[in-house]
Design a protein around this motif. Structure first.
Motif, short mmCIF file in Angstrom:
data_model
loop_
_atom_site.label_atom_id
_atom_site.label_comp_id
_atom_site.label_asym_id
_atom_site.label_seq_id
_atom_site.Cartn_x
_atom_site.Cartn_y
_atom_site.Cartn_z
N ALA A 120 0.83 -1.20 0.00
CA ALA A 120 0.00 0.00 0.00
C ALA A 120 0.86 1.25 0.00
CB ALA A 120 -0.93 -0.01 1.22
N ALA A 121 1.87 1.28 0.86
CA ALA A 121 2.72 2.47 0.98
C ALA A 121 3.52 2.72 -0.30
CB ALA A 121 3.66 2.31 2.17
N LYS A 122 3.97 1.65 -0.95
CA LYS A 122 4.77 1.81 -2.16
C LYS A 122 3.98 2.41 -3.31
CE LYS A 122 7.66 -1.50 -3.29
NZ LYS A 122 8.24 -2.86 -3.52
N GLN A 123 2.64 2.28 -3.25
CA GLN A 123 1.81 2.85 -4.31
C GLN A 123 1.40 4.29 -4.02
OE1 GLN A 123 -1.18 -0.17 -6.01
NE2 GLN A 123 -0.61 -1.08 -4.06
N ASP A 124 1.75 4.79 -2.84
CA ASP A 124 1.36 6.14 -2.44
C ASP A 124 2.39 7.15 -2.95
OD1 ASP A 124 -0.20 8.05 -1.26
OD2 ASP A 124 -0.21 7.12 0.72
N ASN A 125 1.97 8.41 -2.95
CA ASN A 125 2.84 9.52 -3.34
C ASN A 125 3.61 9.98 -2.11
OD1 ASN A 125 3.95 12.02 -3.96
ND2 ASN A 125 2.31 12.56 -5.36
N LYS A 126 4.92 9.78 -2.11
CA LYS A 126 5.71 10.10 -0.93
C LYS A 126 5.71 11.60 -0.62
CE LYS A 126 6.87 5.87 -0.26
NZ LYS A 126 6.01 5.33 -1.32
N GLN A 127 5.56 12.44 -1.65
CA GLN A 127 5.53 13.89 -1.43
C GLN A 127 4.18 14.34 -0.88
OE1 GLN A 127 7.32 12.59 -4.20
NE2 GLN A 127 9.04 13.02 -2.82
N ALA A 128 3.12 13.64 -1.25
CA ALA A 128 1.78 14.00 -0.77
C ALA A 128 0.99 12.73 -0.49
CB ALA A 128 1.06 14.87 -1.80
N PRO A 129 1.35 11.99 0.56
CA PRO A 129 0.67 10.72 0.85
C PRO A 129 -0.79 10.93 1.19
CG PRO A 129 2.08 11.37 2.68
CD PRO A 129 2.38 12.30 1.56
N LEU A 130 -1.64 10.00 0.74
CA LEU A 130 -3.08 10.14 1.01
C LEU A 130 -3.46 9.54 2.34
CD1 LEU A 130 -4.90 7.30 0.52
CD2 LEU A 130 -4.07 7.66 -1.79
N SER A 131 -2.60 8.68 2.91
CA SER A 131 -3.00 7.95 4.12
C SER A 131 -1.80 7.71 5.02
CB SER A 131 -3.61 6.61 3.73
OG SER A 131 -3.85 5.79 4.86
N SER A 132 -2.06 7.54 6.31
CA SER A 132 -1.08 6.94 7.20
C SER A 132 -1.18 5.43 7.03
CB SER A 132 -1.37 7.32 8.66
OG SER A 132 -1.10 8.67 8.91
N TRP A 133 -0.09 4.80 6.68
CA TRP A 133 -0.07 3.34 6.49
C TRP A 133 0.61 2.71 7.69
CZ3 TRP A 133 -3.31 2.20 2.86
CH2 TRP A 133 -3.45 3.02 1.75
N VAL A 134 -0.09 1.80 8.34
CA VAL A 134 0.35 1.29 9.65
C VAL A 134 0.22 -0.23 9.69
CG1 VAL A 134 -0.09 1.32 12.13
CG2 VAL A 134 -0.37 3.42 10.80
N VAL A 135 1.29 -0.89 10.12
CA VAL A 135 1.21 -2.31 10.48
C VAL A 135 0.70 -2.37 11.92
CG1 VAL A 135 2.45 -4.47 10.77
CG2 VAL A 135 3.14 -2.88 8.96
N GLY A 136 -0.43 -3.03 12.11
CA GLY A 136 -1.02 -3.10 13.44
C GLY A 136 -2.14 -4.10 13.48
N SER A 137 -2.73 -4.24 14.66
CA SER A 137 -3.76 -5.25 14.88
C SER A 137 -5.10 -4.61 15.21
CB SER A 137 -3.33 -6.17 16.03
OG SER A 137 -4.40 -6.98 16.46
N ASN A 138 -6.18 -5.16 14.65
CA ASN A 138 -7.52 -4.69 15.03
C ASN A 138 -7.81 -4.94 16.50
OD1 ASN A 138 -7.94 -3.94 12.40
ND2 ASN A 138 -9.54 -5.46 11.96
N ALA A 139 -7.15 -5.91 17.09
CA ALA A 139 -7.39 -6.22 18.51
C ALA A 139 -6.79 -5.17 19.43
CB ALA A 139 -6.81 -7.60 18.84
N HIS A 140 -5.81 -4.42 18.93
CA HIS A 140 -5.17 -3.36 19.71
C HIS A 140 -4.88 -2.20 18.77
CE1 HIS A 140 -4.53 -6.24 23.01
NE2 HIS A 140 -4.14 -7.09 22.09
N LEU A 141 -5.91 -1.50 18.34
CA LEU A 141 -5.72 -0.43 17.37
C LEU A 141 -4.83 0.67 17.93
CD1 LEU A 141 -9.36 -0.03 15.96
CD2 LEU A 141 -7.38 -0.99 14.76
N PRO A 142 -3.75 1.01 17.24
CA PRO A 142 -2.87 2.09 17.71
C PRO A 142 -3.44 3.46 17.35
CG PRO A 142 -1.98 1.16 15.71
CD PRO A 142 -3.22 0.36 16.03
#
Length: 288
Positions: free
Chosen positions: A139-161
């Motif tokens: 997901a992150a590799k397809q984003d625009n690094k200069q203007a990213p559309l999202s925060s991309w996070v590795v995490g768990s639904n059981a403990h949302l950061p």
């Protein structure tokens, strides 16, 4: 249209707010998490992992990326985007951006489709989270690094950061809902949008890979603690898959890959053409 990455992240170790500086997220207790060069952050501590490499494998992510990139689930993406944007438009001008988390974002297809559809709506603040590092990396590799559309996070639904009551919308696309966590991070009046497989979803593929089909689950709307049911929409259509590669990719991106017998997988791989039914429900709940 203004689209920004969601910023109200929380430390996965102590739950305290994270602040961003110099490509590092830090909490007040000194825990720090580097942003990878590809543009994502890993907020899944080892004690929250159930395996060394949880979630979808690199091969499954690649199969999903090819399949979704071919537009096979475009109708689902459009229905989801329309639902989210209709709620975003309700927010009065002058309010903060409408914040949306895709909890189980995979390689980011549905958030990218949402961003493309958001032309003249209220500003959006987006976050994609998945337990699979391969999915978030894609997901992150397809984003625009200069203007990213999202925060991309590795995490768990059981403990949302995510900080408590900071989100307006949570998407759960064919995923694993953790309702207590979804209720915690949503503001009062926020929406939970679940996309679920309907009774006929991929029936023709399932008939190939399984000796018999299990009885279908009840189609009654669930009563979720902390939520009221808002609305439901069904998306159903026939999809023609041409060539064994598309059929294998579809199987590889679903849990059916591991549930099917070896003989069932062989039968699926031998097919050169398959017409399958796409049948999903978009169920929206409101946090009370």
């Amino acid at each position: 249209m203004s689209i920004t990455p969601f910023q109200a992240l929380a430390c996965p170790l102590d739950g305290k707010p994270l602040s961003w500086s110099d490509s590092v997220w830090r909490c007040s207790d000194g825990h720090s998490f580097d942003i990878a060069k590809q543009g994502y952050v890993n907020l899944l501590p080892v004690q929250q992992k159930r395996s060394y490499d949880p979630g979808d494998s690199k091969a499954m992510v690649a199969a999903r990326q090819r399949f979704l990139g071919a537009g096979h689930y475009q109708a689902i993406a459009e229905a989801v985007s329309n639902a989210v944007l209709s709620h975003a438009e309700v927010q009065a001008v002058g309010n903060p951006p409408f914040s949306c988390l895709d909890a189980g974002c995979g390689e980011g297809y549905y958030l990218r489709q949402l961003a493309d559809a958001a032309t003249n709506t209220h500003p959006l603040s987006l976050m994609g989270l998945d337990i699979s590092k391969w999915a978030v990396l894609a997901a992150a590799k397809q984003d625009n690094k200069q203007a990213p559309l999202s925060s991309w996070v590795v995490g768990s639904n059981a403990h949302l950061p995510v900080q408590t009551e900071t989100l307006d919308c949570v998407l759960c696309m064919f995923g694993f809902p953790v309702l207590s966590e979804f209720a915690r991070v949503l503001r009062t009046g926020g929406v939970l949008l679940q996309v679920e497989a309907g009774p006929n979803h991929l029936r023709e593929l399932r008939e190939v890979i399984y000796p018999t089909l299990k009885p279908e689950r009840s189609t009654e709307i669930e009563v979720l603690e902390g939520f009221t049911h808002h609305s439901i929409e069904r998306v159903s259509y026939s999809l023609a898959l041409n060539g064994s590669d598309e059929i294998v990719d579809l199987l590889a991106m679903t849990p059916h890959l591991y549930r099917a017998s070896a003989e069932g997988r062989v039968r699926a791989a031998a097919l050169e053409m398959l017409s399958v039914t796409v049948d999903v429900r978009l169920v929206i709940y409101t946090k009370i």
